[in-house]
Design a protein around this motif. Structure first.
Motif, PDB file in Angstrom:
ATOM      1  N   LEU B  41       0.850  -1.194   0.000  1.00 64.89           N
ATOM      2  CA  LEU B  41       0.000   0.000   0.000  1.00 64.89           C
ATOM      3  C   LEU B  41       0.882   1.238   0.000  1.00 64.89           C
ATOM      4  N   LEU B  42       0.620   2.119  -0.971  1.00 63.26           N
ATOM      5  CA  LEU B  42       1.358   3.383  -1.069  1.00 63.26           C
ATOM      6  C   LEU B  42       0.348   4.516  -0.857  1.00 63.26           C
ATOM      7  N   VAL B  43       0.572   5.312   0.191  1.00 61.65           N
ATOM      8  CA  VAL B  43      -0.394   6.343   0.595  1.00 61.65           C
ATOM      9  C   VAL B  43       0.196   7.724   0.326  1.00 61.65           C
ATOM     10  N   ASP B  44      -0.614   8.619  -0.242  1.00 60.36           N
ATOM     11  CA  ASP B  44      -0.149  10.001  -0.396  1.00 60.36           C
ATOM     12  C   ASP B  44      -1.274  10.973  -0.087  1.00 60.36           C
ATOM     13  N   ARG B  45      -0.913  12.110   0.496  1.00 59.73           N
ATOM     14  CA  ARG B  45      -1.936  13.080   0.888  1.00 59.73           C
ATOM     15  C   ARG B  45      -2.409  13.910  -0.308  1.00 59.73           C
ATOM     16  N   ASP B  46      -1.620  13.931  -1.389  1.00 58.08           N
ATOM     17  CA  ASP B  46      -2.013  14.709  -2.556  1.00 58.08           C
ATOM     18  C   ASP B  46      -2.985  13.918  -3.433  1.00 58.08           C
ATOM     19  N   VAL B  83       5.283   1.424 -10.621  1.00 60.90           N
ATOM     20  CA  VAL B  83       4.486   1.067  -9.436  1.00 60.90           C
ATOM     21  C   VAL B  83       3.176   0.419  -9.856  1.00 60.90           C
ATOM     22  N   LEU B  84       2.490   1.019 -10.844  1.00 64.89           N
ATOM     23  CA  LEU B  84       1.184   0.494 -11.246  1.00 64.89           C
ATOM     24  C   LEU B  84       1.318  -0.850 -11.964  1.00 64.89           C
ATOM     25  N   GLU B  85       2.401  -1.025 -12.717  1.00 63.58           N
ATOM     26  CA  GLU B  85       2.653  -2.316 -13.369  1.00 63.58           C
ATOM     27  C   GLU B  85       2.799  -3.433 -12.342  1.00 63.58           C
ATOM     28  N   ARG B  86       3.197  -3.057 -11.134  1.00 64.01           N
ATOM     29  CA  ARG B  86       3.462  -4.062 -10.102  1.00 64.01           C
ATOM     30  C   ARG B  86       2.277  -4.235  -9.158  1.00 64.01           C
ATOM     31  N   ASP B  87       1.141  -3.666  -9.544  1.00 56.63           N
ATOM     32  CA  ASP B  87      -0.081  -3.968  -8.793  1.00 56.63           C
ATOM     33  C   ASP B  87      -0.025  -3.484  -7.347  1.00 56.63           C
ATOM     34  N   VAL B  88       0.604  -2.337  -7.153  1.00 58.44           N
ATOM     35  CA  VAL B  88       0.645  -1.732  -5.823  1.00 58.44           C
ATOM     36  C   VAL B  88      -0.663  -0.962  -5.624  1.00 58.44           C
ATOM     37  N   ASP B  89      -1.274  -1.029  -4.450  1.00 61.56           N
ATOM     38  CA  ASP B  89      -2.444  -0.197  -4.157  1.00 61.56           C
ATOM     39  C   ASP B  89      -1.973   1.216  -3.845  1.00 61.56           C
ATOM     40  N   VAL B  90      -2.435   2.180  -4.647  1.00 60.23           N
ATOM     41  CA  VAL B  90      -2.050   3.569  -4.433  1.00 60.23           C
ATOM     42  C   VAL B  90      -3.262   4.317  -3.895  1.00 60.23           C
ATOM     43  N   LEU B  91      -3.175   4.795  -2.656  1.00 58.69           N
ATOM     44  CA  LEU B  91      -4.282   5.529  -2.055  1.00 58.69           C
ATOM     45  C   LEU B  91      -3.897   7.002  -1.976  1.00 58.69           C
ATOM     46  N   THR B  92      -4.567   7.831  -2.792  1.00 61.23           N
ATOM     47  CA  THR B  92      -4.252   9.261  -2.792  1.00 61.23           C
ATOM     48  C   THR B  92      -5.292  10.007  -1.965  1.00 61.23           C
ATOM     49  N   ASP B  93      -5.072  11.320  -1.788  1.00 64.33           N
ATOM     50  CA  ASP B  93      -5.976  12.135  -0.967  1.00 64.33           C
ATOM     51  C   ASP B  93      -6.089  11.577   0.447  1.00 64.33           C
ATOM     52  N   ALA B  94      -5.064  10.946   0.940  1.00 63.91           N
ATOM     53  CA  ALA B  94      -5.157  10.236   2.220  1.00 63.91           C
ATOM     54  C   ALA B  94      -4.036  10.665   3.168  1.00 63.91           C
ATOM     55  N   TYR B  95      -4.383  10.767   4.423  1.00 61.79           N
ATOM     56  CA  TYR B  95      -3.408  11.080   5.466  1.00 61.79           C
ATOM     57  C   TYR B  95      -3.188   9.864   6.346  1.00 61.79           C
ATOM     58  N   ARG B 104       0.137  -1.060  13.187  1.00 57.57           N
ATOM     59  CA  ARG B 104      -1.188  -0.837  12.623  1.00 57.57           C
ATOM     60  C   ARG B 104      -1.198   0.613  12.146  1.00 57.57           C
ATOM     61  N   VAL B 105      -1.471   0.797  10.854  1.00 63.38           N
ATOM     62  CA  VAL B 105      -1.401   2.140  10.263  1.00 63.38           C
ATOM     63  C   VAL B 105      -2.800   2.726  10.223  1.00 63.38           C
ATOM     64  N   LYS B 106      -2.985   3.858  10.922  1.00 61.76           N
ATOM     65  CA  LYS B 106      -4.271   4.548  10.918  1.00 61.76           C
ATOM     66  C   LYS B 106      -4.252   5.580   9.816  1.00 61.76           C
ATOM     67  N   SER B 109      -9.196   9.183   4.526  1.00 62.16           N
ATOM     68  CA  SER B 109      -9.311   9.769   3.192  1.00 62.16           C
ATOM     69  C   SER B 109     -10.792   9.885   2.870  1.00 62.16           C
ATOM     70  N   PRO B 110     -11.140  10.730   1.899  1.00 65.60           N
ATOM     71  CA  PRO B 110     -12.552  10.855   1.542  1.00 65.60           C
ATOM     72  C   PRO B 110     -13.153   9.528   1.077  1.00 65.60           C
ATOM     73  N   SER B 111     -12.361   8.665   0.446  1.00 68.46           N
ATOM     74  CA  SER B 111     -12.923   7.425  -0.097  1.00 68.46           C
ATOM     75  C   SER B 111     -13.008   6.303   0.942  1.00 68.46           C
ATOM     76  N   THR B 112     -12.114   6.323   1.936  1.00 68.99           N
ATOM     77  CA  THR B 112     -12.106   5.227   2.910  1.00 68.99           C
ATOM     78  C   THR B 112     -12.642   5.650   4.274  1.00 68.99           C
ATOM     79  N   GLY B 113     -12.760   6.943   4.505  1.00 69.35           N
ATOM     80  CA  GLY B 113     -13.065   7.415   5.850  1.00 69.35           C
ATOM     81  C   GLY B 113     -11.872   7.169   6.763  1.00 69.35           C
TER      82      GLY B 113
END
Lengths: 142, 436
Positions: B41-46, B83-95, B104-106, B109-113
């Motif tokens: 899982l790759l998380v970014d706030r942007d 990254v996308l070729e390797r099937d990584v989950d990219v979650l953007t707009d997320a803190y 445990r990573v808390k 994001s708007p999509s996951t709450g």
């Protein structure tokens, strides 16, 4: 364009020496380029072949990598980054960039897509450096 | 190939979770996958991956990573594709709001709450923040128009706003130099760059191509001592400084302007590191790490500007390759490398990263010098390694690769890293011989 860093010294009426700072790597070698009748005779002060070539090039035909942005319509941000497809003669940098002012590009855009051709009479094209997909086509993974 | 992807469904458990999708996070994701981790899982706030590369539209990237000179957005694009070729989950707009000690990573994001995921390894790749006016204590009024160079870069290159019409730049860091040129190209007047130190902080090539090319004056040993204006900046007072960096106020002068850009350094973004009570290095501002960039909390890694300030995105990606692969190793239960040699900054060295080395690995030691040495210089890692270089400057990070062969006889020891003029090193060596 502004002042150049070089100072010319007339050497017994035979050759001029120009000083340049090599930009090839962070070392920043201070180059001296000897010129007779407009021809580069010798480059001194370099630490590698690249520096020697840079000194001669910088004296006879200085060029720069040029990046700027243009308006982007239908993308996630308002500006699309673009760059000249090849190094631009130093004296043409400002006119090339200013000719792109006001230009609008509509999504979608591919990386490397030509945005403008023969800009400001340089014969040089300008290409996009990012891809933009229309928002509704954003793929959903996971 | 799509270049952006938004993940809307999250798994409960990932092998590796990466916080921040800039040059470090993107490389860490690729490396973790190559090392055998399957759920990443790759998380970014942007809203999009790429980090600060998205606004760094200039060239100079990729010479190490791709053997090619590309712009920041192109560098990001290539890594995002990988990254996308390797099937990584990219979650953007997320803190990421917290990481617990049992990993445990808390996040929210708007999509996951607000939610959390279990993970086997974490890579902190949150980059850096720019030093602000408050941190360098410029006196004066507090009008609009004072901002960091990177913020101006974001306004101009992503959103199409100009920060002002008549700009003064304080600090000669690379971002400030690059913004000087950028603003000139957009028709803004750049009145000068003012640097407290007697030498530029940024790279020589940026001084030539961003300032000299456009006739922008660089005032060394000079600083802004006052900012005037009630609603908007109206002028600044600048003054030369003496050798102790004290302003010589009798030689001060005023410059009418509407904007002051600050390019006075970066600080690792340490929010999560502090929250996790990681051991921090006061010199770098980042975590204390092992040779695989693992922090004092097992399973949590740090790479890129989150660890220490790098001068090239390429170095950041190389660090993240190591951290991402090691995070996968930990998640997959593999044996960690021995950390049996310590390294510490010695003569003329500001800091060294990592803080321990392994006699069973090949690893990179990165450091920065305090004072420039123009001329033959000896770089020493204890008695283990010695290299001669032509020059060292604080603006340029130095890296040395050390393998098991070089290190094997130093297990249990602490190696001092020194950067000294070659002549002085010879004297020291001669003195050492005399004693024996």
């Amino acid at each position: 364009m502004g002042e150049h860093r070089h100072t010319a010294t007339i050497d017994a009426g035979e050759s001029d020496t120009f000083a340049y700072l090599c930009t090839g790597c962070p070392l920043g070698c201070r180059l001296e380029v000897d010129v007779v009748d407009g021809d580069v005779i010798e480059v001194r002060g370099f630490s590698c072949k690249k520096g020697e070539r840079y000194g001669a090039q910088e004296h006879t035909d200085p060029r720069r990598a040029v990046s700027t942005t243009v308006w982007l319509v239908g993308g996630p941000v308002e500006r699309l980054p673009v760059r000249a497809a090849e190094p631009v003669p130093k004296d043409a940098v400002l006119s090339l960039v200013r000719e792109l002012h006001g230009l609008e590009v509509h999504a979608p855009v591919e990386v490397g897509q030509t945005i403008a051709t023969d800009v400001a009479g340089t014969g040089i094209d300008v290409i996009a450096t990012r891809a933009v997909q229309p928002k509704e086509q954003l793929p959903v993974a996971g | 190939m799509p270049v952006t992807a938004a993940t809307r469904h999250l798994d409960d458990r990932y092998q590796v979770t990466i916080v921040g999708a800039g040059p470090a996070g993107l490389a860490a994701a690729v490396a973790a996958r190559e090392q055998g981790a399957e759920r990443i899982l790759l998380v970014d706030r942007d809203a999009e991956p790429g980090g600060i590369l998205r606004q760094c539209i200039h060239s100079g990237f990729g010479l190490q990573a791709f053997s090619e000179d590309v712009t920041g957005p192109e560098y990001a694009h290539r890594f995002v594709e990988r990254v996308l070729e390797r099937d990584v989950d990219v979650l953007t707009d997320a803190y990421v709001t917290d990481v617990s000690r049992d990993l445990r990573v808390k996040l929210m994001s708007p999509s996951t709450g607000v939610t959390s995921v279990e993970t086997g390894g974490v890579v902190l790749s949150t980059g850096a923040r720019e030093r602000t006016r408050a941190q360098i204590r410029i006196p004066g009024e507090r009008p609009a128009g004072v901002m960091t160079a990177g913020l101006a870069q974001k306004m101009v290159n992503l959103h199409g706003y100009l920060p002002g019409q008549r700009v003064v730049i304080l600090g000669s860091g690379d971002i400030g130099l690059i913004m000087a040129r950028r603003l000139i190209l957009e028709g803004v007047e750049v009145l000068g760059v003012f640097e407290l130190l007697p030498h530029p902080s940024g790279l020589g090539r940026n001084v030539v191509q961003c300032l000299d090319d456009f006739g922008i004056p660089l005032h060394l040993s000079t600083t802004v001592i006052d900012i005037h204006g009630h609603d908007r900046v109206e002028r600044v007072t600048v003054a030369p400084v003496d050798e102790e960096r004290r302003p010589l106020t009798d030689q001060a002068w005023d410059i009418p302007c509407d904007t002051v850009l600050l390019s006075v350094g970066l600080i690792p973004d340490g929010e999560l590191a502090r929250q996790l009570h990681l051991s921090l290095d006061q010199r770098t501002g980042g975590p204390v790490v092992t040779s695989t960039y693992e922090t004092s909390l097992p399973g949590v890694f740090s790479a890129g500007n989150n660890l220490h300030i790098n001068d090239l995105a390429d170095w950041v990606s190389q660090e993240a390759n190591v951290a991402g692969a090691a995070a996968a190793d930990v998640a997959l239960g593999r044996v960690r490398a021995r950390q049996d040699v310590a390294v510490t900054p010695g003569t003329n060295v500001r800091y060294v990263v990592p803080h321990t080395l392994s006699t069973d690995l090949t690893q990179t030691v990165s450091f920065r010098v305090k004072e420039p040495i123009y001329g033959d210089t000896i770089l020493r890692v204890g008695e283990a390694h010695r290299r001669k270089v032509r020059a060292v400057v604080p603006a340029e990070m130095v890296t040395i690769k050390l393998g098991p062969k070089v290190l094997e006889s130093f297990a249990g020891e602490t190696l001092r890293v020194d950067a000294i003029p070659a002549a002085a090193a010879d004297d020291l060596a001669a003195a050492g011989d005399d004693e024996q």
